[in-house]
Scaffold this motif. Structure first.
Motif, mmCIF file in Angstrom:
data_model
loop_
_atom_site.group_PDB
_atom_site.id
_atom_site.type_symbol
_atom_site.label_atom_id
_atom_site.label_comp_id
_atom_site.label_asym_id
_atom_site.label_seq_id
_atom_site.Cartn_x
_atom_site.Cartn_y
_atom_site.Cartn_z
ATOM 1 N N ALA A 75 0.918 -5.422 2.490
ATOM 2 C CA ALA A 75 1.792 -4.688 3.405
ATOM 3 C C ALA A 75 1.377 -3.226 3.434
ATOM 4 O O ALA A 75 1.220 -2.596 2.384
ATOM 5 N N PHE A 76 1.205 -2.698 4.645
ATOM 6 C CA PHE A 76 0.795 -1.307 4.842
ATOM 7 C C PHE A 76 1.933 -0.478 5.428
ATOM 8 O O PHE A 76 2.611 -0.935 6.355
ATOM 9 N N ILE B 59 -1.332 -0.662 -4.101
ATOM 10 C CA ILE B 59 -2.640 -0.075 -3.813
ATOM 11 C C ILE B 59 -2.368 1.309 -3.248
ATOM 12 O O ILE B 59 -1.699 1.455 -2.234
ATOM 13 N N HIS B 60 -2.841 2.321 -3.951
ATOM 14 C CA HIS B 60 -2.625 3.717 -3.561
ATOM 15 C C HIS B 60 -3.854 4.189 -2.793
ATOM 16 O O HIS B 60 -4.969 4.110 -3.305
ATOM 17 N N THR B 61 -3.636 4.670 -1.587
ATOM 18 C CA THR B 61 -4.736 5.207 -0.794
ATOM 19 C C THR B 61 -4.331 6.579 -0.269
ATOM 20 O O THR B 61 -3.149 6.824 -0.012
ATOM 21 N N VAL B 62 -5.295 7.462 -0.149
ATOM 22 C CA VAL B 62 -5.016 8.827 0.290
ATOM 23 C C VAL B 62 -5.537 9.013 1.704
ATOM 24 O O VAL B 62 -6.742 9.005 1.943
ATOM 25 N N GLY C 4 6.385 13.030 -1.528
ATOM 26 C CA GLY C 4 7.470 12.768 -0.596
ATOM 27 C C GLY C 4 7.236 11.489 0.174
ATOM 28 O O GLY C 4 6.297 10.734 -0.090
ATOM 29 N N GLY C 5 8.073 11.224 1.138
ATOM 30 C CA GLY C 5 7.918 10.085 2.030
ATOM 31 C C GLY C 5 7.778 8.766 1.310
ATOM 32 O O GLY C 5 8.448 8.502 0.309
ATOM 33 N N VAL C 6 6.888 7.918 1.809
ATOM 34 C CA VAL C 6 6.708 6.582 1.250
ATOM 35 C C VAL C 6 6.213 6.660 -0.200
ATOM 36 O O VAL C 6 6.592 5.837 -1.040
ATOM 37 N N ASP C 7 5.400 7.645 -0.523
ATOM 38 C CA ASP C 7 4.883 7.825 -1.880
ATOM 39 C C ASP C 7 6.037 8.004 -2.866
ATOM 40 O O ASP C 7 6.122 7.305 -3.882
ATOM 41 N N GLY C 8 6.939 8.909 -2.563
ATOM 42 C CA GLY C 8 8.094 9.137 -3.431
ATOM 43 C C GLY C 8 8.983 7.912 -3.529
ATOM 44 O O GLY C 8 9.470 7.559 -4.613
ATOM 45 N N VAL D 9 0.849 -1.188 0.000
ATOM 46 C CA VAL D 9 0.000 0.000 0.000
ATOM 47 C C VAL D 9 0.883 1.237 0.000
ATOM 48 O O VAL D 9 1.880 1.318 0.712
ATOM 49 N N ASN D 10 0.492 2.188 -0.826
ATOM 50 C CA ASN D 10 1.173 3.474 -0.919
ATOM 51 C C ASN D 10 0.314 4.541 -0.257
ATOM 52 O O ASN D 10 -0.869 4.664 -0.554
ATOM 53 N N ALA D 11 0.921 5.307 0.640
ATOM 54 C CA ALA D 11 0.259 6.472 1.224
ATOM 55 C C ALA D 11 0.406 7.599 0.211
ATOM 56 O O ALA D 11 1.365 8.367 0.241
ATOM 57 N N ALA D 12 -0.524 7.663 -0.713
ATOM 58 C CA ALA D 12 -0.459 8.560 -1.860
ATOM 59 C C ALA D 12 -1.082 9.920 -1.555
ATOM 60 O O ALA D 12 -1.652 10.137 -0.488
ATOM 61 N N ASN D 13 -0.978 10.805 -2.536
ATOM 62 C CA ASN D 13 -1.727 12.064 -2.470
ATOM 63 C C ASN D 13 -2.822 12.001 -3.524
ATOM 64 O O ASN D 13 -2.868 11.076 -4.329
ATOM 65 N N THR D 14 -3.724 12.960 -3.513
ATOM 66 C CA THR D 14 -4.899 12.897 -4.384
ATOM 67 C C THR D 14 -4.559 12.924 -5.872
ATOM 68 O O THR D 14 -5.322 12.415 -6.679
#
Length: 168
Positions: free
Chosen positions: A114-115, A76-79, A29-33, A18-23
């Motif tokens: 995995a989260f 899986i990208h979630t915001v 940045g962070g895990v998304d990047g 899982v990706n802590a994405a933006n909209t």
């Protein structure tokens, strides 16, 4: 069935991470990047297609893409919600991130997921509250199905690792 480790989610071999994405879904940045960099352009290309089709991803929702060069099948990208003192429905939105990600994993026959610690970085969600929501939501979801065999919480920092370890 539920485990916690301290590590880098981009190195985890799971059916889905899982990706802590933006909209915008276009990386950040962070895990998304880190996921976008490690996964390569295939992830961004899938995200662009989703953005063009539906305008991105709303807070609390989730979308799925290829994992590109990552050792997973899917991302899986979630915001997650930005912390606003708890006055803007943050708890239910954060729980929705976990539920919607698990639902997408089920829908795509993922047996392991995995989260990261969603919303606890630049979005400022208090780590202890976020960990409690994550663990409670995942336990509730797993109690209603038997297709997902393993959920892994991957903590990048020691503080989150200790919180999850205590809860589990």
């Amino acid at each position: 069935m539920i485990e916690v480790i301290k590590g880098d989610i981009t190195t985890i071999a799971a059916d889905a991470i899982v990706n802590a994405a933006n909209t915008s879904l276009l990386g950040g940045g962070g895990v998304d990047g880190a996921i976008h960099r490690a996964g390569g352009k295939a992830i961004l290309e899938d995200c662009i297609k989703i953005k063009n089709k539906q305008g991105g991803c709303k807070v609390g929702e989730a979308v799925i893409t290829t994992a590109g060069n990552l050792p997973a099948k899917y991302v899986i990208h979630t915001v997650g919600p930005k912390w606003n003192g708890g006055q803007s429905n943050e708890a239910s939105l954060l729980a929705a991130c976990y539920r919607n990600s698990l639902f997408l994993a089920l829908k795509n026959d993922a047996k392991s997921i995995a989260f990261p610690n969603i919303s606890t970085g630049i979005y400022g969600y208090p780590k202890e509250a976020a960990a409690t929501i994550a663990v409670d939501t995942v336990r509730e979801f797993l109690g209603r199905q038997d297709q997902i065999d393993k959920v892994l919480f991957v903590c990048f920092d020691k503080e989150n690792f200790m919180l999850y370890d205590k809860l589990l």
